[in-house]
Write a protein that holds these residues in place. Structure first.
Motif, PDB file in Angstrom:
ATOM      1  N   GLY A   9      13.610  27.919 -14.100  1.00  0.00           N
ATOM      2  CA  GLY A   9      13.985  26.567 -13.678  1.00  0.00           C
ATOM      3  C   GLY A   9      14.412  25.740 -14.870  1.00  0.00           C
ATOM      4  N   GLY A  11      15.378  22.416 -14.842  1.00  0.00           N
ATOM      5  CA  GLY A  11      15.408  20.987 -14.549  1.00  0.00           C
ATOM      6  C   GLY A  11      14.857  20.238 -15.750  1.00  0.00           C
ATOM      7  N   GLY A  14      11.763  22.438 -17.242  1.00  0.00           N
ATOM      8  CA  GLY A  14      12.065  23.769 -17.786  1.00  0.00           C
ATOM      9  C   GLY A  14      13.034  23.716 -18.950  1.00  0.00           C
ATOM     10  N   ASN A  36      18.105  29.885 -14.207  1.00  0.00           N
ATOM     11  CA  ASN A  36      18.340  28.774 -13.276  1.00  0.00           C
ATOM     12  C   ASN A  36      19.380  29.176 -12.236  1.00  0.00           C
ATOM     13  OD1 ASN A  36      17.483  25.866 -12.991  1.00  0.00           O
ATOM     14  ND2 ASN A  36      19.697  25.632 -12.803  1.00  0.00           N
ATOM     15  N   ARG A  44      18.390  15.035 -11.215  1.00  0.00           N
ATOM     16  CA  ARG A  44      17.857  14.742  -9.867  1.00  0.00           C
ATOM     17  C   ARG A  44      17.614  13.258  -9.662  1.00  0.00           C
ATOM     18  NH1 ARG A  44      12.774  18.062  -7.932  1.00  0.00           N
ATOM     19  NH2 ARG A  44      12.914  16.714  -6.121  1.00  0.00           N
ATOM     20  N   MET A  47      20.342  11.435  -7.641  1.00  0.00           N
ATOM     21  CA  MET A  47      20.886  12.016  -6.414  1.00  0.00           C
ATOM     22  C   MET A  47      21.293  10.939  -5.396  1.00  0.00           C
ATOM     23  SD  MET A  47      21.310  15.196  -6.762  1.00  0.00           S
ATOM     24  CE  MET A  47      21.730  14.867  -8.448  1.00  0.00           C
ATOM     25  N   LYS A  76      19.045  33.460  -9.289  1.00  0.00           N
ATOM     26  CA  LYS A  76      18.044  32.858  -8.403  1.00  0.00           C
ATOM     27  C   LYS A  76      16.764  33.687  -8.486  1.00  0.00           C
ATOM     28  CE  LYS A  76      17.791  31.482  -3.554  1.00  0.00           C
ATOM     29  NZ  LYS A  76      17.111  30.271  -3.587  1.00  0.00           N
ATOM     30  N   VAL A  77      15.669  33.028  -8.710  1.00  0.00           N
ATOM     31  CA  VAL A  77      14.377  33.717  -8.759  1.00  0.00           C
ATOM     32  C   VAL A  77      13.950  34.002  -7.322  1.00  0.00           C
ATOM     33  CG1 VAL A  77      11.964  33.511  -9.452  1.00  0.00           C
ATOM     34  CG2 VAL A  77      13.757  32.472 -10.867  1.00  0.00           C
ATOM     35  N   LEU A 108      10.059  25.560 -11.423  1.00  0.00           N
ATOM     36  CA  LEU A 108      11.088  25.601 -10.368  1.00  0.00           C
ATOM     37  C   LEU A 108      11.194  24.298  -9.577  1.00  0.00           C
ATOM     38  CD1 LEU A 108      10.816  29.277  -9.019  1.00  0.00           C
ATOM     39  CD2 LEU A 108      12.467  28.311 -10.627  1.00  0.00           C
ATOM     40  N   ILE A 127      17.976  13.943  -0.124  1.00  0.00           N
ATOM     41  CA  ILE A 127      18.607  13.770  -1.435  1.00  0.00           C
ATOM     42  C   ILE A 127      17.708  14.312  -2.545  1.00  0.00           C
ATOM     43  CG2 ILE A 127      20.075  11.807  -0.799  1.00  0.00           C
ATOM     44  CD1 ILE A 127      17.930   9.999  -2.149  1.00  0.00           C
ATOM     45  N   THR A 157      11.818   7.002  -3.971  1.00  0.00           N
ATOM     46  CA  THR A 157      13.104   7.605  -3.598  1.00  0.00           C
ATOM     47  C   THR A 157      13.722   6.862  -2.408  1.00  0.00           C
ATOM     48  OG1 THR A 157      12.184   9.706  -4.313  1.00  0.00           O
ATOM     49  CG2 THR A 157      14.248   9.814  -3.114  1.00  0.00           C
ATOM     50  N   GLU A 160      15.166   3.543  -3.579  1.00  0.00           N
ATOM     51  CA  GLU A 160      16.413   3.726  -4.341  1.00  0.00           C
ATOM     52  C   GLU A 160      17.552   4.123  -3.409  1.00  0.00           C
ATOM     53  OE1 GLU A 160      15.535   6.303  -7.748  1.00  0.00           O
ATOM     54  OE2 GLU A 160      15.057   4.485  -8.862  1.00  0.00           O
ATOM     55  N   HIS A 241       8.673  24.807  -3.995  1.00  0.00           N
ATOM     56  CA  HIS A 241       9.255  26.023  -3.417  1.00  0.00           C
ATOM     57  C   HIS A 241       8.138  27.056  -3.190  1.00  0.00           C
ATOM     58  CE1 HIS A 241      13.079  24.228  -4.141  1.00  0.00           C
ATOM     59  NE2 HIS A 241      12.817  24.066  -5.426  1.00  0.00           N
ATOM     60  N   ILE A 243       7.712  30.141  -3.859  1.00  0.00           N
ATOM     61  CA  ILE A 243       7.614  31.350  -4.697  1.00  0.00           C
ATOM     62  C   ILE A 243       6.217  31.515  -5.325  1.00  0.00           C
ATOM     63  CG2 ILE A 243       8.521  32.419  -6.821  1.00  0.00           C
ATOM     64  CD1 ILE A 243      11.282  31.372  -5.915  1.00  0.00           C
ATOM     65  N   ASP A 276       7.160  19.382 -11.436  1.00  0.00           N
ATOM     66  CA  ASP A 276       6.697  19.227 -10.054  1.00  0.00           C
ATOM     67  C   ASP A 276       5.893  20.429  -9.572  1.00  0.00           C
ATOM     68  OD1 ASP A 276       8.102  16.871 -10.058  1.00  0.00           O
ATOM     69  OD2 ASP A 276       9.578  17.464  -8.540  1.00  0.00           O
ATOM     70  N   SER A 291       7.338  13.734 -10.807  1.00  0.00           N
ATOM     71  CA  SER A 291       8.321  12.818 -11.404  1.00  0.00           C
ATOM     72  C   SER A 291       8.757  13.375 -12.746  1.00  0.00           C
ATOM     73  CB  SER A 291       7.677  11.438 -11.631  1.00  0.00           C
ATOM     74  OG  SER A 291       6.592  11.571 -12.541  1.00  0.00           O
TER      75      SER A 291
HETATM   76  C1  LIG Z   1      16.764  10.580  -5.738  1.00  0.00           C
HETATM   77  C2  LIG Z   1      15.657  10.839  -6.699  1.00  0.00           C
HETATM   78  C3  LIG Z   1      15.296   9.862  -7.619  1.00  0.00           C
HETATM   79  C4  LIG Z   1      14.272  10.094  -8.519  1.00  0.00           C
HETATM   80  N1  LIG Z   1      13.947   9.132  -9.421  1.00  0.00           N
HETATM   81  C5  LIG Z   1      12.992   9.360 -10.331  1.00  0.00           C
HETATM   82  C6  LIG Z   1      12.693   8.378 -11.332  1.00  0.00           C
HETATM   83  O1  LIG Z   1      13.291   7.314 -11.354  1.00  0.00           O
HETATM   84  N2  LIG Z   1      11.721   8.668 -12.229  1.00  0.00           N
HETATM   85  C7  LIG Z   1      11.038   9.849 -12.222  1.00  0.00           C
HETATM   86  O2  LIG Z   1      10.186  10.041 -13.078  1.00  0.00           O
HETATM   87  N3  LIG Z   1      11.296  10.791 -11.290  1.00  0.00           N
HETATM   88  C8  LIG Z   1      12.246  10.578 -10.344  1.00  0.00           C
HETATM   89  N4  LIG Z   1      12.528  11.536  -9.402  1.00  0.00           N
HETATM   90  C9  LIG Z   1      11.736  12.777  -9.379  1.00  0.00           C
HETATM   91  C10 LIG Z   1      12.259  13.779 -10.401  1.00  0.00           C
HETATM   92  O3  LIG Z   1      13.641  13.989 -10.230  1.00  0.00           O
HETATM   93  C11 LIG Z   1      11.548  15.108 -10.270  1.00  0.00           C
HETATM   94  O4  LIG Z   1      10.163  14.891 -10.259  1.00  0.00           O
HETATM   95  C12 LIG Z   1      11.934  15.997 -11.449  1.00  0.00           C
HETATM   96  O5  LIG Z   1      13.285  16.362 -11.335  1.00  0.00           O
HETATM   97  C13 LIG Z   1      11.056  17.234 -11.518  1.00  0.00           C
HETATM   98  O6  LIG Z   1      11.459  17.990 -12.628  1.00  0.00           O
HETATM   99  P1  LIG Z   1      11.264  19.580 -12.632  1.00  0.00           P
HETATM  100  O7  LIG Z   1      11.887  20.068 -13.885  1.00  0.00           O
HETATM  101  O8  LIG Z   1       9.867  19.916 -12.317  1.00  0.00           O
HETATM  102  O9  LIG Z   1      12.117  20.078 -11.364  1.00  0.00           O
HETATM  103  P2  LIG Z   1      13.665  19.977 -11.059  1.00  0.00           P
HETATM  104  O10 LIG Z   1      14.296  18.858 -11.790  1.00  0.00           O
HETATM  105  O11 LIG Z   1      13.758  20.024  -9.587  1.00  0.00           O
HETATM  106  O12 LIG Z   1      14.253  21.335 -11.653  1.00  0.00           O
HETATM  107  C14 LIG Z   1      13.976  22.582 -11.070  1.00  0.00           C
HETATM  108  C15 LIG Z   1      15.075  23.538 -11.457  1.00  0.00           C
HETATM  109  O13 LIG Z   1      14.764  24.819 -10.922  1.00  0.00           O
HETATM  110  C16 LIG Z   1      15.906  25.364 -10.305  1.00  0.00           C
HETATM  111  N5  LIG Z   1      15.474  26.257  -9.244  1.00  0.00           N
HETATM  112  C17 LIG Z   1      14.764  25.959  -8.145  1.00  0.00           C
HETATM  113  N6  LIG Z   1      14.520  27.068  -7.418  1.00  0.00           N
HETATM  114  C18 LIG Z   1      15.076  28.084  -8.106  1.00  0.00           C
HETATM  115  C19 LIG Z   1      15.127  29.488  -7.899  1.00  0.00           C
HETATM  116  N7  LIG Z   1      14.559  30.080  -6.847  1.00  0.00           N
HETATM  117  N8  LIG Z   1      15.769  30.231  -8.823  1.00  0.00           N
HETATM  118  C20 LIG Z   1      16.335  29.677  -9.922  1.00  0.00           C
HETATM  119  N9  LIG Z   1      16.299  28.368 -10.160  1.00  0.00           N
HETATM  120  C21 LIG Z   1      15.680  27.578  -9.268  1.00  0.00           C
HETATM  121  C22 LIG Z   1      16.693  24.166  -9.800  1.00  0.00           C
HETATM  122  O14 LIG Z   1      18.070  24.500  -9.651  1.00  0.00           O
HETATM  123  C23 LIG Z   1      16.446  23.152 -10.905  1.00  0.00           C
HETATM  124  O15 LIG Z   1      17.406  23.246 -11.931  1.00  0.00           O
HETATM  125  C24 LIG Z   1      13.560  11.332  -8.497  1.00  0.00           C
HETATM  126  C25 LIG Z   1      13.932  12.316  -7.579  1.00  0.00           C
HETATM  127  C26 LIG Z   1      14.962  12.089  -6.690  1.00  0.00           C
HETATM  128  C27 LIG Z   1      15.339  13.179  -5.728  1.00  0.00           C
END
Ligand SMILES: Cc1cc2nc3c(=O)[nH]c(=O)nc-3n(C[C@H](O)[C@H](O)[C@H](O)COP(=O)(O)OP(=O)(O)OC[C@H]3O[C@@H](n4cnc5c(N)ncnc54)[C@H](O)[C@@H]3O)c2cc1C
Length: 399
Positions: A9, A11, A14, A36, A44, A47, A76-77, A108, A127, A157, A160, A241, A243, A276, A291
């Motif tokens: 992942g 995001g 990761g 990824n 994100r 969005m 994709k994992v 992820l 979103i 969310t 926003e 997810h 997994i 997350d 977040s």
């Molecule tokens: C509209 C919106 C507004 C937001 N605003 C805020 C804010 O203002 N402040 C804040 O702190 N948080 C905010 N958030 C929350 C924040 O975006 C998430 O908590 C954050 O993105 C989590 O980060 P992460 O790296 O854990 O996961 P993610 O950012 O979701 O990254 C996960 C990654 O894993 C990849 N992935 C998933 N499944 C697979 C798979 N099976 N195989 C390969 N790759 C995979 C995805 O493509 C992605 O690149 C908001 C979210 C949304 C939707």
């Protein structure tokens, strides 16, 4: 022999962890693979902007990680075998592959959470990720003036999304359904400002309203009321997810991986979980909120912990705490709610255009920080003194 670190992942969490590990460890000692499903970094937190037709900057991983020592892998994992230390992936051409690791970082992220409410998967938009935001953008572009849009969920969310849609499309009839009172966790100043902005944008706010069913042209509430909704946007929290739940890792009832303060799985210490996907206890013994504000510091913690473990050094202590909740209310308005370390609103809040600007800088800063995960810190790459799975097992046994 190189120590194989696989980060799942790319995001906020990761990508930050992978980049930081690469800055902490010598290239000849480690192979860092970042898997990824998409070829570019998805902001994100923007969005709701994508859903209202705004263009977002493209950030391909091939550019972001060029020359860093991190090898991005587009795949994709599909599964993880934590006993054999392997990850099953399917690449863009549909070919299946098994990747072996010595240390795994699971990041992820999450998607939308329907809570099993009937009609959501068939009729509601979401979103939580890019595909959903793009679908909503297309739908809104086709929606005629005066048609009703209901955003379900009065959290960050939902606020926003509702304000962004109402600002971008003042011709639509936008409503927000919140389970409690509008912004009931905010300070009095924050709540008042939120009400003013919603009123100014013409958003109808349905408070104390739980939506129990979604149909093609309306939603139904627990009180039996029907609210017209040609488009329903579902924003009632995130779900991880499935997994991790399918592995032998210890997970919570919601599928988050249970980790200790170093982001290490409590059941499998060669696995780390961040963002997350992880259940992390924060200040005040409260779980961290899903977040970026939580995810990025958990990535720092995991990367520094792994680097320290492999190099036989002491990990730096990075206390996890919150400072503020940054809420965009369209492009011209915002609300920065200052909070205590354990994320409870304090009296102070910043509002208006300055808050909108502040929020924009925070979003830009978060994306920039992903590409520059050790900015301002000493980045001496250290030598791995404990490479290989056997040595690592011994280290794990000591821990
Ligand atoms: C509209 C919106 C507004 C937001 N605003 C805020 C804010 O203002 N402040 C804040 O702190 N948080 C905010 N958030 C929350 C924040 O975006 C998430 O908590 C954050 O993105 C989590 O980060 P992460 O790296 O854990 O996961 P993610 O950012 O979701 O990254 C996960 C990654 O894993 C990849 N992935 C998933 N499944 C697979 C798979 N099976 N195989 C390969 N790759 C995979 C995805 O493509 C992605 O690149 C908001 C979210 C949304 C939707």
């Amino acid at each position: 022999m190189q120590h194989r670190i696989i980060v799942l992942g790319a995001g906020y969490a990761g990508a930050t962890a992978a980049g930081r590990l690469a800055k902490r460890l010598r290239r000849e000692d480690v192979a860092i693979t970042l898997v990824n499903a998409e070829p570019d970094f998805v902001e994100r937190v923007r969005m709701h902007q994508l859903a209202t037709g705004q263009n977002l900057r493209s950030r391909p991983f091939s550019e972001m990680f060029a020359g860093t020592g991190v090898e991005p892998k587009l795949a994709k994992v599909t599964g993880i075998d934590v006993d054999r230390r392997t990850v099953a992936v399917t690449d863009a051409a549909g070919a299946r592959q098994e990747l072996a690791y010595d240390t795994l970082v699971y990041a992820l992220g999450s998607g939308w959470n329907t809570h099993g409410v009937p009609g959501t998967t068939e009729h509601a938009h979401e979103i939580a990720g890019r595909p959903g935001a793009l679908r909503l953008s297309e739908r809104l572009a086709r929606l005629e003036a005066g048609r009703p849009v209901v955003v379900v969920g009065g959290g960050l969310t939902g606020l926003e999304a509702a304000t962004e849609i109402a600002e971008a499309r003042p011709d639509l009839d936008v409503a927000l359904a919140a389970r409690g009172a509008l912004g009931d966790w905010l300070s009095p100043k924050g709540r008042l400002h939120l009400r003013k902005v919603c009123a100014g944008l013409g958003i109808t706010v349905h408070e104390d309203t739980a939506v129990t069913r979604v149909d093609a042209d309306h939603v139904t509430t627990s009180a039996g009321a029907s609210i017209p909704a040609e488009v329903t946007v579902w924003t009632t929290g995130f779900a991880v997810h499935p997994i991790a739940r399918a592995t032998a890792l210890e997970v919570t009832g919601t599928g988050q991986i249970v980790v200790d303060g170093a982001m290490r799985s409590v059941s499998h210490p060669d696995v780390y979980a961040i963002g997350d996907a992880a259940m992390v206890m924060g200040p005040g013994d409260r779980p961290l909120r899903m977040s970026c504000a939580s995810g990025i510091p958990t990535a720092w913690q995991a990367a520094d912990g792994i680097a320290a473990r492999l190099t036989g050094t002491k990990p730096p202590h990075t206390p996890l705490r919150y400072f503020n909740q940054c809420i965009s209310l369209g492009r011209k308005e915002g609300l920065i709610q200052y909070v205590s370390a354990d994320d409870r609103a304090v009296r102070a809040a910043l509002t208006g255009r300055l808050a909108a600007l502040y929020k924009e800088l925070v979003c830009k800063g978060a994306a920039w920080g992903v590409a520059n995960p050790t900015f301002g810190l000493p980045t001496r790459r250290r030598r791995v003194v404990r490479a290989g799975p056997q040595e690592l097992s011994a280290v794990n046994a000591e821990a």
